[in-house]
Enzyme design. Sequence first.
Site, PDB file in Angstrom:
ATOM      1  N   ARG A 239       2.230  -4.865  -3.539  1.00 43.45           N
ATOM      2  CA  ARG A 239       1.434  -4.365  -2.420  1.00 43.45           C
ATOM      3  C   ARG A 239       1.000  -2.937  -2.713  1.00 43.45           C
ATOM      4  NH1 ARG A 239       0.705  -8.847  -1.285  1.00 43.45           N
ATOM      5  NH2 ARG A 239       1.289 -10.002   0.594  1.00 43.45           N
ATOM      6  N   GLU A 268      -7.962  -2.555   0.641  1.00 43.65           N
ATOM      7  CA  GLU A 268      -8.404  -3.849   0.109  1.00 43.65           C
ATOM      8  C   GLU A 268      -9.239  -4.582   1.146  1.00 43.65           C
ATOM      9  OE1 GLU A 268      -5.175  -6.209  -1.320  1.00 43.65           O
ATOM     10  OE2 GLU A 268      -4.495  -4.707  -2.752  1.00 43.65           O
ATOM     11  N   HIS A 286      -6.483  -7.962  -6.744  1.00 43.61           N
ATOM     12  CA  HIS A 286      -5.417  -8.687  -6.042  1.00 43.61           C
ATOM     13  C   HIS A 286      -5.505 -10.187  -6.356  1.00 43.61           C
ATOM     14  CE1 HIS A 286      -2.484  -8.103  -2.502  1.00 43.61           C
ATOM     15  NE2 HIS A 286      -2.110  -9.130  -3.223  1.00 43.61           N
TER      16      HIS A 286
END
Length: 319
Positions: A239, A268, A286
């Site tokens: 994360r 993000e 990601h």
Amino acid sequence: MAKPVIWIPRHLSDATLERARRDYDVILKQEDTPGTAQEIIEMSAQADGMIPCHSEHFTADVAGRLDPRLKIIANHSVGTDHCDLNALKARGITVTNTPDVLNDATAELAVMLMLNAARRAVEGDRIVRTGAWDSWSPAFMVGKQVTGARLGIVGMGGVGRALARKARGFDMAVHYHNRHRLPTEAEMGAIYHKTLDDLLEVSDFLSLNCPATPETTGMMTSERLARMPRGSILVNAARGALVDEDALLDAIEAGHLAGAGLDCFVTEPGGNPAFAKHENIVMMPHAGSATRKTRDAMGFRALDNLDAFFDGHAPKDAL
């Protein structure tokens, strides 16, 4: 008997959607964009269950406005920091996730980031791709060797253990920090460090594989990055919130860190534009779990949880 109605706000794998449509009345959001708070609230009056992703945010405010019809949120993710679990529990809504099935894919990506950062892949690709490769010498493109180096893993859950297994193929010495020490047989020779600070000091490579919690958010500060050996490399496939990005930039620009491999960011989608000028920072959008096999497995795990719930049983992955 009518089938339960399921809302799916993102475009999941074809196999997942095929199975979902076989067993449920599916409402699929046509635009593959994050479900907004208003959409979530509106759809809660039309659906008995949902399969959201990490992009749908179930805040305390959203949870308080959900229609009583909604009974289960079967997340298509391992992380649940997008859900206020206490608020949802107070509404009597079951929440599940998809652990285990994405361990290998995410660990593979962590290895990729580690290798690419160590061997200057972004810079090398740019040199060849632009036609700038016009010479060679023993001093050209010298990077950091992975084989035999010390790998520190923060978080020895499923992904951390999968990464440790893969790292042993490079003869890496695996060290780790976890909330609790693993049983000896599960460590497989990995060396436990009770504190994160102790782990940092022996990590030629450091991989973050823990969830974002109030205790871990922002944990990689300037002080902690400074504890890592000079010339070490940070990898984050967990994360973005775990890392103070300004501190990471300072450590890169000062030359204390040789590089970084990042699959997640504080913001993000989008990432951090300040990282782009540094070719020793390898970046991915990601995509840790983004393999066909894993996407199918995640979707099927979410459906398994729905099946159990609507059959009157406790879902395997209820939180």
